[in-house]
Design an enzyme around this catalytic site. Structure first.
Site, PDB file in Angstrom:
ATOM      1  N   CYS A   2      37.325 -26.885  35.908  1.00  0.00           N
ATOM      2  CA  CYS A   2      37.537 -28.272  35.505  1.00  0.00           C
ATOM      3  C   CYS A   2      36.851 -28.471  34.155  1.00  0.00           C
ATOM      4  CB  CYS A   2      36.995 -29.305  36.469  1.00  0.00           C
ATOM      5  SG  CYS A   2      37.679 -29.193  38.115  1.00  0.00           S
ATOM      6  N   ARG A  27      40.315 -24.652  31.329  1.00  0.00           N
ATOM      7  CA  ARG A  27      39.434 -24.643  32.500  1.00  0.00           C
ATOM      8  C   ARG A  27      40.140 -25.096  33.776  1.00  0.00           C
ATOM      9  NH1 ARG A  27      34.037 -24.435  30.878  1.00  0.00           N
ATOM     10  NH2 ARG A  27      33.417 -25.195  32.911  1.00  0.00           N
ATOM     11  N   TRP A  74      40.840 -28.208  38.040  1.00  0.00           N
ATOM     12  CA  TRP A  74      41.215 -27.019  38.814  1.00  0.00           C
ATOM     13  C   TRP A  74      40.797 -27.332  40.242  1.00  0.00           C
ATOM     14  CZ3 TRP A  74      38.773 -23.120  41.707  1.00  0.00           C
ATOM     15  CH2 TRP A  74      39.568 -21.998  41.980  1.00  0.00           C
ATOM     16  N   ASN A  98      32.719 -31.318  37.585  1.00  0.00           N
ATOM     17  CA  ASN A  98      33.109 -29.903  37.600  1.00  0.00           C
ATOM     18  C   ASN A  98      32.159 -29.190  38.559  1.00  0.00           C
ATOM     19  OD1 ASN A  98      33.637 -27.191  36.856  1.00  0.00           O
ATOM     20  ND2 ASN A  98      32.076 -27.301  35.261  1.00  0.00           N
ATOM     21  N   GLY A  99      32.684 -28.288  39.401  1.00  0.00           N
ATOM     22  CA  GLY A  99      31.820 -27.568  40.337  1.00  0.00           C
ATOM     23  C   GLY A  99      31.987 -28.110  41.751  1.00  0.00           C
ATOM     24  N   GLU A 479      43.068  -2.898  34.460  1.00  0.00           N
ATOM     25  CA  GLU A 479      43.215  -4.049  33.562  1.00  0.00           C
ATOM     26  C   GLU A 479      44.705  -4.346  33.309  1.00  0.00           C
ATOM     27  OE1 GLU A 479      41.649  -6.403  32.547  1.00  0.00           O
ATOM     28  OE2 GLU A 479      42.391  -7.072  30.611  1.00  0.00           O
ATOM     29  N   LYS A 483      46.497  -7.902  34.158  1.00  0.00           N
ATOM     30  CA  LYS A 483      47.195  -8.692  33.142  1.00  0.00           C
ATOM     31  C   LYS A 483      48.594  -9.047  33.649  1.00  0.00           C
ATOM     32  CE  LYS A 483      44.647  -9.739  31.260  1.00  0.00           C
ATOM     33  NZ  LYS A 483      43.249  -9.468  31.179  1.00  0.00           N
ATOM     34  N   GLU A 486      48.551 -11.579  36.709  1.00  0.00           N
ATOM     35  CA  GLU A 486      48.096 -12.953  36.507  1.00  0.00           C
ATOM     36  C   GLU A 486      49.051 -13.791  35.664  1.00  0.00           C
ATOM     37  OE1 GLU A 486      44.165 -13.548  34.767  1.00  0.00           O
ATOM     38  OE2 GLU A 486      44.435 -11.867  33.429  1.00  0.00           O
ATOM     39  N   HIS A 502      46.510   9.439  48.330  1.00  0.00           N
ATOM     40  CA  HIS A 502      45.797   9.046  49.550  1.00  0.00           C
ATOM     41  C   HIS A 502      46.357   7.753  50.145  1.00  0.00           C
ATOM     42  CE1 HIS A 502      42.864  12.242  49.135  1.00  0.00           C
ATOM     43  NE2 HIS A 502      42.732  11.931  47.859  1.00  0.00           N
ATOM     44  N   LYS A 602      40.375 -20.557  33.035  1.00  0.00           N
ATOM     45  CA  LYS A 602      39.724 -19.590  32.149  1.00  0.00           C
ATOM     46  C   LYS A 602      38.284 -19.331  32.563  1.00  0.00           C
ATOM     47  CE  LYS A 602      39.393 -17.190  28.313  1.00  0.00           C
ATOM     48  NZ  LYS A 602      39.942 -15.837  28.455  1.00  0.00           N
TER      49      LYS A 602
HETATM   50  O1  M6R Z   1      34.273 -15.363  31.367  1.00  0.00           O
HETATM   51  P1  M6R Z   1      34.191 -14.125  32.220  1.00  0.00           P
HETATM   52  O2  M6R Z   1      34.352 -12.869  31.463  1.00  0.00           O
HETATM   53  O3  M6R Z   1      32.930 -14.106  33.044  1.00  0.00           O
HETATM   54  O4  M6R Z   1      35.402 -14.240  33.233  1.00  0.00           O
HETATM   55  C1  M6R Z   1      35.573 -13.297  34.253  1.00  0.00           C
HETATM   56  C2  M6R Z   1      36.952 -13.419  34.877  1.00  0.00           C
HETATM   57  O5  M6R Z   1      37.118 -14.683  35.440  1.00  0.00           O
HETATM   58  C3  M6R Z   1      38.065 -13.166  33.858  1.00  0.00           C
HETATM   59  O6  M6R Z   1      37.929 -11.927  33.233  1.00  0.00           O
HETATM   60  C4  M6R Z   1      39.431 -13.239  34.554  1.00  0.00           C
HETATM   61  O7  M6R Z   1      39.582 -12.172  35.439  1.00  0.00           O
HETATM   62  C5  M6R Z   1      40.571 -13.263  33.517  1.00  0.00           C
HETATM   63  N1  M6R Z   1      41.582 -14.198  33.933  1.00  0.00           N
HETATM   64  C6  M6R Z   1      41.229 -11.942  33.340  1.00  0.00           C
HETATM   65  O8  M6R Z   1      42.266 -11.979  32.416  1.00  0.00           O
END
Ligand code: M6R
Length: 607
Positions: A2, A27, A74, A98-99, A479, A483, A486, A502, A602
């Site tokens: 948020c 956020r 969020w 937020n939180g 990674e 990507k 998401e 396995h 984010k």
């Molecule tokens: O700000 P941070 O690097 O601590 O965030 C960690 C994850 O939330 C962040 O990397 C998330 O997995 C991204 N959406 C990946 O693209």
């Protein structure tokens, strides 16, 4: 998560808040809302969905007033509808938050027993009711805050607007971030300094447990126990010029293309471009005596940590574990005296990573923050900071922050290896030269995105995609899969190539694209065998390799991408770029929102 904002100005508050919320939309974007004060009353507008929906509401019914609070959500407690959209109002009090207020259920029951009636399913609304009750009982807003704060548990930040108090905002933070902005005859508050960048760069960061009284004439800060405290004014390093999309379609596309610069800037934070000398930040500056490194991180930052483990072991000769922050914080990990934890985070605000950092400190570790935001909570709570210099990252899918983290880690491993005598001067020079060449090689890859467009076409239509890699390429496979899933919502899994036999091999048929990350390094021959196993079961191979790899295996690939030749140590940085491009272009092809994918945010400031 948020984004929250508050404004006390001499100009209309609503447009200022909408502008700030646009920079906070990363956020969360489940709903949005504003409340302003004017003529002794509170006025509120809310909408489900992204900020554009709130903009439509405001166009139909503008909000008067020069003081106000705003929110982009969020969802945690309650579905993303208008009723649960912030600000939440009880009597004279409006709150954006937020939180999570962890004891909200007990507080809600107590308030209901005392006659309160609730409009939403959120945890936030209890704060509005509690403050309103105190004020109704004769407390000033400041006294109400001092009484309510000790009753709340959890990790949160909130801002309060009180009807009839048009020169007052109250703001509080516990674990979640909050920045106060100072202006001439104006005061602001936001979840981060980026939100406030176009209106002010004069920032006061609240510390954990602080709460503050904002007036146009100035700000007074109180510690959790209610004693007044001084918090230093700083000039934020973020300028308004750094936060646009330029001519790119999405922030993600721009941030992928920012990488040569982000990598070069980050490298020079660790390695002096003139002398080639690497420097070690505290607490790693006593490198010889560091017993072990424990890396703490989430998501993409965790994959940077997994890559770093290979470098720290082989180049620096140092024991290293990589921990998912959300798991580590509840473990009774046994860590050695003289150990160092590295908290890795783009935002520097991920609550899981912050809590893991605190846990590591309690277990006797010194902490280094590897973050992209110098003023972040993780940076401020660590014993030393190594900054990635990627610049602000807005796309929810992390791109340039990841390759900057990899660069910083490799530079760190070289510096540690040199300081500990694990590598000699010639090897240091070779690795520094390899790193110096990376921005140029990344720029070469970015010159022609055509091959990735063709692959993206297949990925966008797949039901499942596998990513395989060994050794240094294994975290890049993870990674790549993250990507893709998401931002396209296509199911993707990253596996260590040797692990495929396995179990995951059962998934392979002619409909499953398998992305194989395989520079011709020490792991190549074994990966080649795994690629043959995929082919034998009809899987569609997308091979990312170099010239030698293409000569050896290219004939067996359905799609072949030949990347520039680089020393194997830096290959993970280069090979990240194709997996980012493939995912981004697949999202564009599918029409999903690459910058704001569903359900995500984010900066994840809840546990
Ligand atoms: O700000 P941070 O690097 O601590 O965030 C960690 C994850 O939330 C962040 O990397 C998330 O997995 C991204 N959406 C990946 O693209």
């Amino acid at each position: 998560m948020c984004g929250i904002v508050g404004v006390l100005s001499d100009k209309p508050a609503a447009p200022l808040m909408m502008d700030a919320l646009r920079r906070l939309e990363y956020r969360g974007y489940d709903s949005a809302g504003l409340a302003t004060g004017s003529g002794g009353a509170l006025d509120r507008r809310r909408a489900a969905g992204k900020l554009s929906a709130l903009q439509d509401v405001l166009e139909a019914a503008p909000l008067p007033g020069t003081s106000g609070i705003g929110h982009t959500r969020w969802a945690t407690h309650g579905p993303p509808n208008v009723e649960n959209a912030h600000p939440h109002v009880a009597g004279r009090v409006a709150v954006v938050h937020n939180g999570i207020i962890e004891n909200h259920a007990a507080l809600r029951a107590e308030l209901i027993a005392a006659g309160a009636s609730f409009e939403s399913a959120t945890d936030t609304e209890v704060v509005a009711h509690m403050l309103d009750r105190e004020i109704a009982d004769g407390a000033s807003p400041e006294q109400a805050m001092a009484r309510v704060m000790p009753r709340l548990t959890g990790a949160f930040a909130f801002v309060v607007l009180v009807a009839g108090e048009e020169d007052l905002l109250l703001a509080a933070r516990r674990a979640s971030p909050l920045a106060i902005g100072l202006g001439d005859g104006a005061a602001y508050v936001g979840s981060d300094a980026v939100a406030l960048a176009p209106i002010t760069r004069r920032i006061v960061y609240l510390e954990d447990g602080d709460w503050a009284v904002l007036r146009r004439s100035g700000v007074q800060v109180f510690a959790g126990d209610g004693t007044p405290v001084e918090r230093r004014e700083q000039i934020s390093t973020v300028s308004a010029a750094m936060i646009g999309k330029g001519n790119y379609r999405h922030f993600m596309e721009k941030e992928i293309h920012d990488q040569p610069e982000a990598i070069a800037h980050t490298l020079h934070a660790v390695i002096d471009p003139g002398t080639g000398k690497a420097t070690l930040p505290p607490p790693l500056d006593t490198a010889e005596t560091v017993a072990k490194i424990t890396i703490l991180a989430a998501g993409t930052s965790y994959y940077a940590g997994l890559t770093a483990r290979y470098w720290l072991e082989s180049i620096a000769g140092i024991a290293c574990e990589v921990e998912l922050a959300s798991e580590f914080r509840d473990r009774k990990a046994v860590l050695p005296d003289g150990g160092v934890a590295i908290a890795v985070s783009q935002s520097g605000e991920s609550l899981d990573t912050l809590m893991a950092l605190r846990h590591a400190k309690a277990l006797g570790q010194k902490v280094l923050a590897l973050v992209n935001v110098p003023e972040s909570t993780i940076a401020r709570e660590s014993d030393g900071v190594l900054l990635t210099r990627a610049g602000p990252e807005f796309g929810v899918a992390s791109t340039k922050a990841f390759t900057a983290q990899l660069t910083a880690f490799l530079g760190l491993a070289v510096a540690l290896g040199a300081a500990r005598g694990h590598i000699d001067a010639g090897e240091v020079l070779r690795l520094v030269k390899a790193l110096e060449a990376v921005p140029g090689r990344v720029a070469d890859v970015l010159k022609d995105t055509g091959p990735y467009q063709i692959i993206a076409h297949d990925l966008a239509r797949a039901r499942d995609v596998l990513y395989l890699g060994r050794g240094l390429s294994y975290p890049i496979a993870l990674e790549g899969a993250l990507k893709l899933k998401e931002i396209t919502y296509v199911h993707a899994e990253g596996y260590a190539a040797g692990e495929m036999k396995h179990g995951p091999i059962a998934l392979i048929d002619e409909h499953v694209p398998v992305v194989i990350v395989a520079p011709s390094d020490g792991w190549f021959d074994k990966t080649a065998s795994n690629m043959a196993e995929v082919r034998a079961r009809g899987g569609k191979v997308i091979l990312l390799t170099d010239k030698a790899g293409a000569a050896a295996l290219g004939d067996g690939a359905d799609h072949l991408v030949v990347l520039p030749d680089v020393p194997s140590e830096v290959a993970p940085i280069l090979y990240t770029v194709p997996v980012q491009l493939m995912a981004y272009l697949a999202a564009v092809e599918k029409g999903t929102d690459a910058d704001q994918p569903r359900n995500l945010a984010k900066s994840v400031t809840v546990e």
